[in-house]
Scaffold this motif. Structure first.
Motif, PDB file in Angstrom:
ATOM      1  N   CYS A  36      -6.030  24.796  20.047  1.00  0.00           N
ATOM      2  CA  CYS A  36      -5.164  25.968  20.201  1.00  0.00           C
ATOM      3  C   CYS A  36      -3.771  25.694  19.648  1.00  0.00           C
ATOM      4  O   CYS A  36      -3.142  26.591  19.074  1.00  0.00           O
ATOM      5  CB  CYS A  36      -5.110  26.401  21.661  1.00  0.00           C
ATOM      6  N   SER A  37      -3.276  24.481  19.779  1.00  0.00           N
ATOM      7  CA  SER A  37      -1.953  24.143  19.245  1.00  0.00           C
ATOM      8  C   SER A  37      -1.903  24.309  17.726  1.00  0.00           C
ATOM      9  O   SER A  37      -0.881  24.739  17.182  1.00  0.00           O
ATOM     10  CB  SER A  37      -1.564  22.711  19.620  1.00  0.00           C
ATOM     11  N   PHE A  44       4.263  30.398  16.307  1.00  0.00           N
ATOM     12  CA  PHE A  44       5.472  30.199  17.100  1.00  0.00           C
ATOM     13  C   PHE A  44       6.394  29.170  16.451  1.00  0.00           C
ATOM     14  O   PHE A  44       5.939  28.167  15.907  1.00  0.00           O
ATOM     15  CB  PHE A  44       5.125  29.680  18.503  1.00  0.00           C
ATOM     16  N   SER A  45       7.704  29.415  16.563  1.00  0.00           N
ATOM     17  CA  SER A  45       8.658  28.386  16.156  1.00  0.00           C
ATOM     18  C   SER A  45       8.822  27.371  17.286  1.00  0.00           C
ATOM     19  O   SER A  45       9.036  26.194  17.047  1.00  0.00           O
ATOM     20  CB  SER A  45      10.001  29.003  15.781  1.00  0.00           C
ATOM     21  N   ARG A  46       8.715  27.837  18.517  1.00  0.00           N
ATOM     22  CA  ARG A  46       8.652  26.959  19.692  1.00  0.00           C
ATOM     23  C   ARG A  46       7.938  27.732  20.803  1.00  0.00           C
ATOM     24  O   ARG A  46       8.036  28.958  20.888  1.00  0.00           O
ATOM     25  CB  ARG A  46      10.024  26.471  20.122  1.00  0.00           C
ATOM     26  N   TYR A  47       7.229  26.976  21.638  1.00  0.00           N
ATOM     27  CA  TYR A  47       6.454  27.626  22.696  1.00  0.00           C
ATOM     28  C   TYR A  47       6.101  26.632  23.796  1.00  0.00           C
ATOM     29  O   TYR A  47       6.197  25.424  23.619  1.00  0.00           O
ATOM     30  CB  TYR A  47       5.177  28.257  22.142  1.00  0.00           C
ATOM     31  N   ARG A  48       5.693  27.201  24.921  1.00  0.00           N
ATOM     32  CA  ARG A  48       5.145  26.426  26.029  1.00  0.00           C
ATOM     33  C   ARG A  48       3.659  26.747  26.121  1.00  0.00           C
ATOM     34  O   ARG A  48       3.267  27.913  26.048  1.00  0.00           O
ATOM     35  CB  ARG A  48       5.851  26.786  27.343  1.00  0.00           C
ATOM     36  N   LEU A  49       2.863  25.723  26.279  1.00  0.00           N
ATOM     37  CA  LEU A  49       1.408  25.884  26.304  1.00  0.00           C
ATOM     38  C   LEU A  49       0.882  25.593  27.706  1.00  0.00           C
ATOM     39  O   LEU A  49       1.263  24.586  28.319  1.00  0.00           O
ATOM     40  CB  LEU A  49       0.774  24.924  25.297  1.00  0.00           C
ATOM     41  N   HIS A  50       0.030  26.471  28.196  1.00  0.00           N
ATOM     42  CA  HIS A  50      -0.607  26.301  29.496  1.00  0.00           C
ATOM     43  C   HIS A  50      -2.114  26.406  29.294  1.00  0.00           C
ATOM     44  O   HIS A  50      -2.584  27.392  28.724  1.00  0.00           O
ATOM     45  CB  HIS A  50      -0.134  27.375  30.485  1.00  0.00           C
ATOM     46  N   VAL A  51      -2.858  25.406  29.739  1.00  0.00           N
ATOM     47  CA  VAL A  51      -4.309  25.385  29.567  1.00  0.00           C
ATOM     48  C   VAL A  51      -4.979  25.514  30.926  1.00  0.00           C
ATOM     49  O   VAL A  51      -4.602  24.827  31.882  1.00  0.00           O
ATOM     50  CB  VAL A  51      -4.762  24.065  28.899  1.00  0.00           C
ATOM     51  N   ASP A  52      -5.962  26.407  31.010  1.00  0.00           N
ATOM     52  CA  ASP A  52      -6.804  26.473  32.195  1.00  0.00           C
ATOM     53  C   ASP A  52      -7.746  25.269  32.113  1.00  0.00           C
ATOM     54  O   ASP A  52      -8.573  25.202  31.213  1.00  0.00           O
ATOM     55  CB  ASP A  52      -7.598  27.776  32.195  1.00  0.00           C
ATOM     56  N   PRO A  53      -7.620  24.289  32.999  1.00  0.00           N
ATOM     57  CA  PRO A  53      -8.392  23.055  32.853  1.00  0.00           C
ATOM     58  C   PRO A  53      -9.900  23.236  33.054  1.00  0.00           C
ATOM     59  O   PRO A  53     -10.665  22.362  32.699  1.00  0.00           O
ATOM     60  CB  PRO A  53      -7.813  22.134  33.932  1.00  0.00           C
ATOM     61  N   TYR A  54     -10.321  24.384  33.581  1.00  0.00           N
ATOM     62  CA  TYR A  54     -11.745  24.607  33.829  1.00  0.00           C
ATOM     63  C   TYR A  54     -12.356  25.605  32.850  1.00  0.00           C
ATOM     64  O   TYR A  54     -13.503  25.485  32.476  1.00  0.00           O
ATOM     65  CB  TYR A  54     -11.967  25.092  35.266  1.00  0.00           C
ATOM     66  N   GLY A  55     -11.578  26.599  32.457  1.00  0.00           N
ATOM     67  CA  GLY A  55     -12.104  27.624  31.560  1.00  0.00           C
ATOM     68  C   GLY A  55     -13.141  28.485  32.253  1.00  0.00           C
ATOM     69  O   GLY A  55     -13.265  28.497  33.471  1.00  0.00           O
ATOM     70  N   ALA A  64       0.097  30.731  25.562  1.00  0.00           N
ATOM     71  CA  ALA A  64       1.362  30.235  25.001  1.00  0.00           C
ATOM     72  C   ALA A  64       2.419  31.320  25.112  1.00  0.00           C
ATOM     73  O   ALA A  64       2.141  32.507  24.950  1.00  0.00           O
ATOM     74  CB  ALA A  64       1.184  29.825  23.548  1.00  0.00           C
ATOM     75  N   LYS A  65       3.644  30.885  25.376  1.00  0.00           N
ATOM     76  CA  LYS A  65       4.776  31.808  25.457  1.00  0.00           C
ATOM     77  C   LYS A  65       5.954  31.145  24.773  1.00  0.00           C
ATOM     78  O   LYS A  65       6.253  29.979  25.030  1.00  0.00           O
ATOM     79  CB  LYS A  65       5.120  32.100  26.909  1.00  0.00           C
ATOM     80  N   GLY A  66       6.597  31.890  23.863  1.00  0.00           N
ATOM     81  CA  GLY A  66       7.746  31.342  23.168  1.00  0.00           C
ATOM     82  C   GLY A  66       8.250  32.265  22.081  1.00  0.00           C
ATOM     83  O   GLY A  66       7.954  33.460  22.069  1.00  0.00           O
ATOM     84  N   LYS A  67       9.016  31.694  21.159  1.00  0.00           N
ATOM     85  CA  LYS A  67       9.621  32.460  20.055  1.00  0.00           C
ATOM     86  C   LYS A  67       8.689  32.472  18.852  1.00  0.00           C
ATOM     87  O   LYS A  67       8.274  31.422  18.360  1.00  0.00           O
ATOM     88  CB  LYS A  67      10.950  31.839  19.631  1.00  0.00           C
ATOM     89  N   LEU A  68       8.370  33.667  18.389  1.00  0.00           N
ATOM     90  CA  LEU A  68       7.530  33.806  17.205  1.00  0.00           C
ATOM     91  C   LEU A  68       8.317  33.457  15.951  1.00  0.00           C
ATOM     92  O   LEU A  68       9.527  33.691  15.878  1.00  0.00           O
ATOM     93  CB  LEU A  68       7.008  35.235  17.073  1.00  0.00           C
TER      94      LEU A  68
END
Length: 104
Positions: A36-37, A44-55, A64-68
């Motif tokens: 995904c990264s 994104f120019s910068r972002y925070r990534l959050h992964v659901d560890p189980y899916g 991901a949330k950040g600046k496009l």
């Protein structure tokens, strides 16, 4: 005596299975982060990534949330995207950017 040996073997077996499952979850989470990264880095120019560890049963999920890269100015609002990783095909896809004003 035989009962004690049986319990000991059972505990050893269960401990090995728990450790294996934990390692599998970590590998799964690392794979989603990596795949995904690659896609999020393009958007994104910068972002925070959050992964659901189980899916889910068939998919891994990351957010991901950040600046496009396409947004201009320092005051551009954060945008959000979702990445879906198909466990069977081992391919990841990302959504379009969510309108930040609709995510209240």
């Amino acid at each position: 005596m035989k009962f004690g040996l049986t319990i000991s073997v059972l505990i050893t077996f269960l401990s090995a299975n728990v450790a294996s499952a934990s390692e599998d979850l970590q590998v799964f989470e690392d794979t989603i982060k990596q795949e995904c990264s690659i896609l999020f880095d393009r958007e994104f120019s910068r972002y925070r990534l959050h992964v659901d560890p189980y899916g889910a049963e068939s998919y891994g999920i990351a957010f991901a949330k950040g600046k496009l890269r396409s947004s201009s100015g320092l005051r551009a609002p954060d945008s959000s995207m979702i990445c879906i990783y198909d466990k069977r095909s081992r391919r990841a896809e990302i959504s379009q950017s969510f309108d930040p004003e609709r995510l209240n």
